[in-house]
Design a protein around this motif. Structure first.
Motif, PDB file in Angstrom:
ATOM      1  N   SER A  56       0.811  -1.218   0.000  1.00 55.41           N
ATOM      2  CA  SER A  56       0.000   0.000   0.000  1.00 55.41           C
ATOM      3  C   SER A  56       0.842   1.264   0.000  1.00 55.41           C
ATOM      4  O   SER A  56       0.315   2.365  -0.137  1.00 55.41           O
ATOM      5  CB  SER A  56      -0.926   0.016   1.220  1.00 55.41           C
ATOM      6  OG  SER A  56      -0.173   0.040   2.413  1.00 55.41           O
ATOM      7  N   PHE A  57       2.185   1.103   0.180  1.00 53.78           N
ATOM      8  CA  PHE A  57       3.117   2.231   0.249  1.00 53.78           C
ATOM      9  C   PHE A  57       2.816   3.128   1.450  1.00 53.78           C
ATOM     10  O   PHE A  57       3.095   4.321   1.423  1.00 53.78           O
ATOM     11  CB  PHE A  57       3.084   3.069  -1.043  1.00 53.78           C
ATOM     12  CG  PHE A  57       3.454   2.301  -2.276  1.00 53.78           C
ATOM     13  CD1 PHE A  57       4.781   2.149  -2.647  1.00 53.78           C
ATOM     14  CD2 PHE A  57       2.469   1.722  -3.063  1.00 53.78           C
ATOM     15  CE1 PHE A  57       5.127   1.440  -3.786  1.00 53.78           C
ATOM     16  CE2 PHE A  57       2.805   1.012  -4.201  1.00 53.78           C
ATOM     17  CZ  PHE A  57       4.142   0.867  -4.567  1.00 53.78           C
ATOM     18  N   LYS A  58       2.255   2.541   2.522  1.00 52.64           N
ATOM     19  CA  LYS A  58       1.909   3.307   3.719  1.00 52.64           C
ATOM     20  C   LYS A  58       2.273   2.509   4.972  1.00 52.64           C
ATOM     21  O   LYS A  58       2.509   1.305   4.911  1.00 52.64           O
ATOM     22  CB  LYS A  58       0.410   3.619   3.746  1.00 52.64           C
ATOM     23  CG  LYS A  58      -0.080   4.497   2.605  1.00 52.64           C
ATOM     24  CD  LYS A  58      -1.581   4.713   2.729  1.00 52.64           C
ATOM     25  CE  LYS A  58      -2.101   5.584   1.593  1.00 52.64           C
ATOM     26  NZ  LYS A  58      -3.581   5.784   1.692  1.00 52.64           N
ATOM     27  N   CYS A  59       2.284   3.205   6.109  1.00 52.34           N
ATOM     28  CA  CYS A  59       2.448   2.527   7.384  1.00 52.34           C
ATOM     29  C   CYS A  59       1.135   1.822   7.729  1.00 52.34           C
ATOM     30  O   CYS A  59       0.043   2.331   7.440  1.00 52.34           O
ATOM     31  CB  CYS A  59       2.829   3.529   8.474  1.00 52.34           C
ATOM     32  SG  CYS A  59       4.481   4.242   8.249  1.00 52.34           S
ATOM     33  N   ASP A  60       1.253   0.650   8.363  1.00 60.93           N
ATOM     34  CA  ASP A  60       0.077  -0.197   8.578  1.00 60.93           C
ATOM     35  C   ASP A  60       0.251  -0.957   9.890  1.00 60.93           C
ATOM     36  O   ASP A  60       1.328  -0.968  10.499  1.00 60.93           O
ATOM     37  CB  ASP A  60      -0.061  -1.157   7.394  1.00 60.93           C
ATOM     38  CG  ASP A  60      -1.468  -1.720   7.246  1.00 60.93           C
ATOM     39  OD1 ASP A  60      -2.276  -1.536   8.176  1.00 60.93           O
ATOM     40  OD2 ASP A  60      -1.742  -2.348   6.205  1.00 60.93           O
ATOM     41  N   GLU A  61      -0.822  -1.619  10.303  1.00 61.93           N
ATOM     42  CA  GLU A  61      -0.741  -2.466  11.492  1.00 61.93           C
ATOM     43  C   GLU A  61       0.121  -3.687  11.189  1.00 61.93           C
ATOM     44  O   GLU A  61       0.047  -4.259  10.083  1.00 61.93           O
ATOM     45  CB  GLU A  61      -2.126  -2.898  11.941  1.00 61.93           C
ATOM     46  CG  GLU A  61      -3.046  -1.748  12.345  1.00 61.93           C
ATOM     47  CD  GLU A  61      -2.469  -0.929  13.490  1.00 61.93           C
ATOM     48  OE1 GLU A  61      -1.849  -1.533  14.405  1.00 61.93           O
ATOM     49  OE2 GLU A  61      -2.626   0.308  13.452  1.00 61.93           O
ATOM     50  N   PRO A  62       0.956  -4.131  12.146  1.00 61.36           N
ATOM     51  CA  PRO A  62       1.874  -5.249  11.888  1.00 61.36           C
ATOM     52  C   PRO A  62       1.192  -6.510  11.372  1.00 61.36           C
ATOM     53  O   PRO A  62       1.743  -7.212  10.513  1.00 61.36           O
ATOM     54  CB  PRO A  62       2.517  -5.488  13.258  1.00 61.36           C
ATOM     55  CG  PRO A  62       2.457  -4.158  13.925  1.00 61.36           C
ATOM     56  CD  PRO A  62       1.152  -3.549  13.479  1.00 61.36           C
ATOM     57  N   GLU A  63      -0.019  -6.801  11.876  1.00 60.08           N
ATOM     58  CA  GLU A  63      -0.689  -8.037  11.437  1.00 60.08           C
ATOM     59  C   GLU A  63      -1.068  -8.016   9.962  1.00 60.08           C
ATOM     60  O   GLU A  63      -1.375  -9.068   9.376  1.00 60.08           O
ATOM     61  CB  GLU A  63      -1.939  -8.291  12.293  1.00 60.08           C
ATOM     62  CG  GLU A  63      -2.982  -7.183  12.264  1.00 60.08           C
ATOM     63  CD  GLU A  63      -2.827  -6.191  13.398  1.00 60.08           C
ATOM     64  OE1 GLU A  63      -3.846  -5.570  13.763  1.00 60.08           O
ATOM     65  OE2 GLU A  63      -1.695  -6.046  13.915  1.00 60.08           O
ATOM     66  N   ASN A  64      -1.028  -6.844   9.337  1.00 64.44           N
ATOM     67  CA  ASN A  64      -1.367  -6.751   7.913  1.00 64.44           C
ATOM     68  C   ASN A  64      -0.156  -6.864   6.990  1.00 64.44           C
ATOM     69  O   ASN A  64      -0.300  -6.819   5.769  1.00 64.44           O
ATOM     70  CB  ASN A  64      -2.067  -5.415   7.629  1.00 64.44           C
ATOM     71  CG  ASN A  64      -3.390  -5.273   8.344  1.00 64.44           C
ATOM     72  OD1 ASN A  64      -4.078  -6.269   8.576  1.00 64.44           O
ATOM     73  ND2 ASN A  64      -3.756  -4.050   8.696  1.00 64.44           N
ATOM     74  N   VAL A  65       1.032  -7.019   7.581  1.00 58.55           N
ATOM     75  CA  VAL A  65       2.260  -7.048   6.783  1.00 58.55           C
ATOM     76  C   VAL A  65       2.981  -8.370   7.025  1.00 58.55           C
ATOM     77  O   VAL A  65       3.581  -8.576   8.090  1.00 58.55           O
ATOM     78  CB  VAL A  65       3.190  -5.866   7.134  1.00 58.55           C
ATOM     79  CG1 VAL A  65       4.432  -5.883   6.242  1.00 58.55           C
ATOM     80  CG2 VAL A  65       2.442  -4.543   6.982  1.00 58.55           C
ATOM     81  N   PRO A  66       2.917  -9.302   6.068  1.00 62.88           N
ATOM     82  CA  PRO A  66       3.593 -10.592   6.237  1.00 62.88           C
ATOM     83  C   PRO A  66       5.084 -10.424   6.532  1.00 62.88           C
ATOM     84  O   PRO A  66       5.774  -9.651   5.872  1.00 62.88           O
ATOM     85  CB  PRO A  66       3.381 -11.270   4.884  1.00 62.88           C
ATOM     86  CG  PRO A  66       2.141 -10.645   4.339  1.00 62.88           C
ATOM     87  CD  PRO A  66       2.199  -9.216   4.790  1.00 62.88           C
ATOM     88  N   GLY A  67       5.537 -11.132   7.576  1.00 63.40           N
ATOM     89  CA  GLY A  67       6.938 -11.056   7.978  1.00 63.40           C
ATOM     90  C   GLY A  67       7.202 -10.036   9.061  1.00 63.40           C
ATOM     91  O   GLY A  67       8.282 -10.030   9.660  1.00 63.40           O
ATOM     92  N   CYS A  68       6.234  -9.131   9.295  1.00 60.51           N
ATOM     93  CA  CYS A  68       6.415  -8.090  10.316  1.00 60.51           C
ATOM     94  C   CYS A  68       5.362  -8.186  11.419  1.00 60.51           C
ATOM     95  O   CYS A  68       5.225  -7.259  12.231  1.00 60.51           O
ATOM     96  CB  CYS A  68       6.358  -6.702   9.675  1.00 60.51           C
ATOM     97  SG  CYS A  68       7.717  -6.352   8.529  1.00 60.51           S
ATOM     98  N   GLU A  69       4.642  -9.311  11.455  1.00 58.15           N
ATOM     99  CA  GLU A  69       3.523  -9.434  12.399  1.00 58.15           C
ATOM    100  C   GLU A  69       3.989  -9.289  13.850  1.00 58.15           C
ATOM    101  O   GLU A  69       3.276  -8.734  14.690  1.00 58.15           O
ATOM    102  CB  GLU A  69       2.835 -10.793  12.242  1.00 58.15           C
ATOM    103  CG  GLU A  69       2.230 -11.028  10.856  1.00 58.15           C
ATOM    104  CD  GLU A  69       3.211 -11.752   9.926  1.00 58.15           C
ATOM    105  OE1 GLU A  69       2.731 -12.427   8.998  1.00 58.15           O
ATOM    106  OE2 GLU A  69       4.438 -11.636  10.154  1.00 58.15           O
TER     107      GLU A  69
END
Length: 234
Positions: A211-224
């Motif tokens: 999304s090219f934005k900051c997001d909640e960790p659970e929405n980013v695979p590998g960064c949960e």
């Protein structure tokens, strides 16, 4: 955008009155071959006319006598033009052109009757010939502009990649962002597509490169689990 009406009447040419016939008794009609040549038909009688050098005849409405800059006129198969009348800084007497000094690619010239008027592009943009307008560095095909080839490098070795970056909506991002290779909460910003700088997320968020934005960790695979104490990177 300025408009100029043709002021030059011609008397005979290889595509002149002998070859052209008025489609209607009254109106303004394009020459079938030359894009800046047109005819004024009045009561079935025609007058051959020529747009000022650098402008083209807009045949969108036969009731209007209109010459405009090339970016606003679709010539179709009418590929021929009058001989140019260049002057200092102006390839043709009228129109928008790149600045004669290639080091000033963030400026352009507006030529009116052979007189060059220097104009600035908005900050961060350069003049593009194909589009006859100021564009972001990532949107130009120009190769002679020093700003295009200049690539700054950050202390960690990151530099902005060449080429356009498309956002989720399919549009080119003027200031694209890129994920940090080691830290989920950090990213890079490329100002105008070429100048890199560091960026970071706040509020317990991580960077989402989809999304090219900051997001909640659970929405980013590998960064949960990035902010879990036992998973946190130094």
């Amino acid at each position: 955008m300025f408009l100029l009406l043709a002021v030059v009447s011609l008397v005979g040419s290889c595509f002149g009155q002998a070859a052209f016939r008025c489609p209607e008794k009254n109106g303004f009609y394009p020459d079938p071959v030359q894009c800046d040549l047109y005819y004024h038909c009045q009561g079935g009688e025609l007058e051959e006319k020529l747009c000022p050098d650098g402008l083209l005849f807009d045949d969108g409405n036969p009731k209007n006598e209109r010459c405009d800059t090339p970016v606003n006129v679709d010539c179709g198969d009418r590929n021929e033009l009058q001989e140019p009348k260049p002057s200092e800084g102006c390839p043709r007497a009228n129109g928008f052109f790149r600045h004669p000094d290639s080091n000033k690619c963030d400026k352009f010239v507006n030529c009116i009757d052979g007189v060059m008027n220097e104009m600035p592009c908005p900050p961060g943009l350069i003049y593009d010939d194909d589009q006859s307008s100021c564009v972001w560095l990532t949107e130009t095909t120009r190769k002679d502009c020093p700003l295009v080839s200049k690539r700054d490098v950050l202390e960690d070795g990151f530099s902005c990649p060449e080429g356009e970056v498309m956002g989720p909506n399919g549009r080119t991002l003027p200031h694209p962002t890129f994920a940090h290779p080691e830290d989920c909460s950090k990213f890079y910003i490329c100002r105008n597509g070429v100048t890199p700088q560091h960026g970071s997320c706040s509020g317990g968020q991580v960077y989402n490169e989809e999304s090219f934005k900051c997001d909640e960790p659970e929405n980013v695979p590998g960064c949960e689990n990035w902010f879990d104490e036992d998973k946190k990177k130094p």
